[in-house]
Write an enzyme that holds these catalytic residues in place. Structure first.
Site: not given
Length: 324
Positions: A101-103
């Site tokens: 989700v983050e990167t």
């Protein structure tokens, strides 16, 4: 450049004094930070008529490209994920969900100079934000953490690139989180959140352990409602903070089934809106969130974020297991 901002230079002098840093280095470094109008724009609060939509939000993160990348990441780092789960009690699929989700597993770690982003938000946070003063103070604390780290490591403070909020590396840790929770999980003597998947995996797991992740506990349970005794106002009052015992939860009209009825910890009613029903949206989705659901929101204070992490991790695990 913030060298021309008296409040920034006063902050630099105070920081150098409190942290025992070279005053000239702190002033010169902070003074070279650039104001980024794009960062100010991205931090503007949403329009007042904005209604969250879980299905739209979910579609941004649960997609074939991200799932396939997650499978590759898990396969490439299986040993580190298994060790992190054993050491910290955090399931591999939650760790994989966070990094995805983050990167997208390091594919997009941000292109803003971290110091520029932090300085902009510390000294020019948008005044229209309802918590502008509080947020400015938060980002001043992040500058302090960032410059202290750069001084200690003797690294170039302008080399680090991150998000518009100053989050860094594959797990998008803020400087304070990096300093508190990041670990050298690959044992090479340094912490690298950009290039060491092992360090990233161990650091994410350590973060959740610090925020009271409970090994073996589900993140949430299905919930329905008994309209005859439903007290929705009472159920929604604590927001996502787990507050209710199973008995008090069900007494207010929430209906649980199966293993949820044996849950020993507190629960929260989590609401995921699907747009405005009056304008083509659909009904909200509800789940009973546990302490582990709440732990995920300590990474990003959003139930929509937490559910995306959970569902991405599950999708990646299923795809990996099925091998297709």
């Amino acid at each position: 450049m913030y060298a021309h901002r008296p409040e920034a230079m006063r902050f630099a002098d105070d920081l150098a004094s409190r942290r025992d840093l070279d005053p000239q280095w702190v002033r010169q470094t902070l003074g070279q930070a650039r104001h980024l109008p794009t960062v100010v724009r991205l931090m503007q609060p949403p329009a007042k008529n904005f209604t969250k939509n879980w299905r739209v939000y979910r579609s941004r993160f649960i997609d074939p490209v991200r799932i396939a990348a997650g499978v590759r990441f898990w396969q490439d780092n299986q040993a580190s994920l298994a060790r992190a789960e054993a050491d910290y009690g955090v399931p591999a699929e939650i760790i994989v969900g966070i990094i995805g989700v983050e990167t997208i597993y390091g594919r997009d770690t941000g292109k803003f100079r971290v110091l520029d982003a932090l300085a902009t938000l510390a000294f020019d946070f948008p005044a229209s934000h309802p918590r502008a003063s509080e947020r400015s103070e938060f980002f001043r604390g992040e500058i302090e953490q960032f410059l202290t780290l750069q001084s200690r490591l003797n690294t170039d403070p302008f080399a680090a690139l991150g998000s518009y909020a100053g989050a860094m590396g594959m797990p998008q840790f803020m400087p304070s989180s990096r300093n508190k929770y990041a670990v050298d999980f690959d044992g090479d003597g340094r912490i690298d959140l950009w290039n060491s998947p092992a360090d990233v995996i161990g650091s994410v797991a350590n973060y959740f352990k610090a925020f009271n992740w409970q090994p073996g506990m589900p993140t949430h349970y299905p919930v329905s409602f008994d309209s005859r005794k439903l007290d929705m106002d009472a159920l929604m009052a604590p927001d996502i903070l787990p507050t209710f015992s199973v008995a008090s939860f069900t007494a207010k009209g929430a209906v649980l089934e199966g293993t949820a009825l044996q849950h020993s910890g507190p629960l929260a009613l989590v609401e995921l809106l699907n747009g405005d029903p009056a304008n083509g949206g659909s009904a909200p989705i509800y789940v009973a969130g546990t302490e582990n659901f709440y732990a995920i929101t300590r990474y990003n204070w959003s139930s929509y974020y937490a559910m995306s992490v959970i569902e991405l991790g599950r999708e990646v695990a299923a795809k990996k297991k099925n091998g297709n």
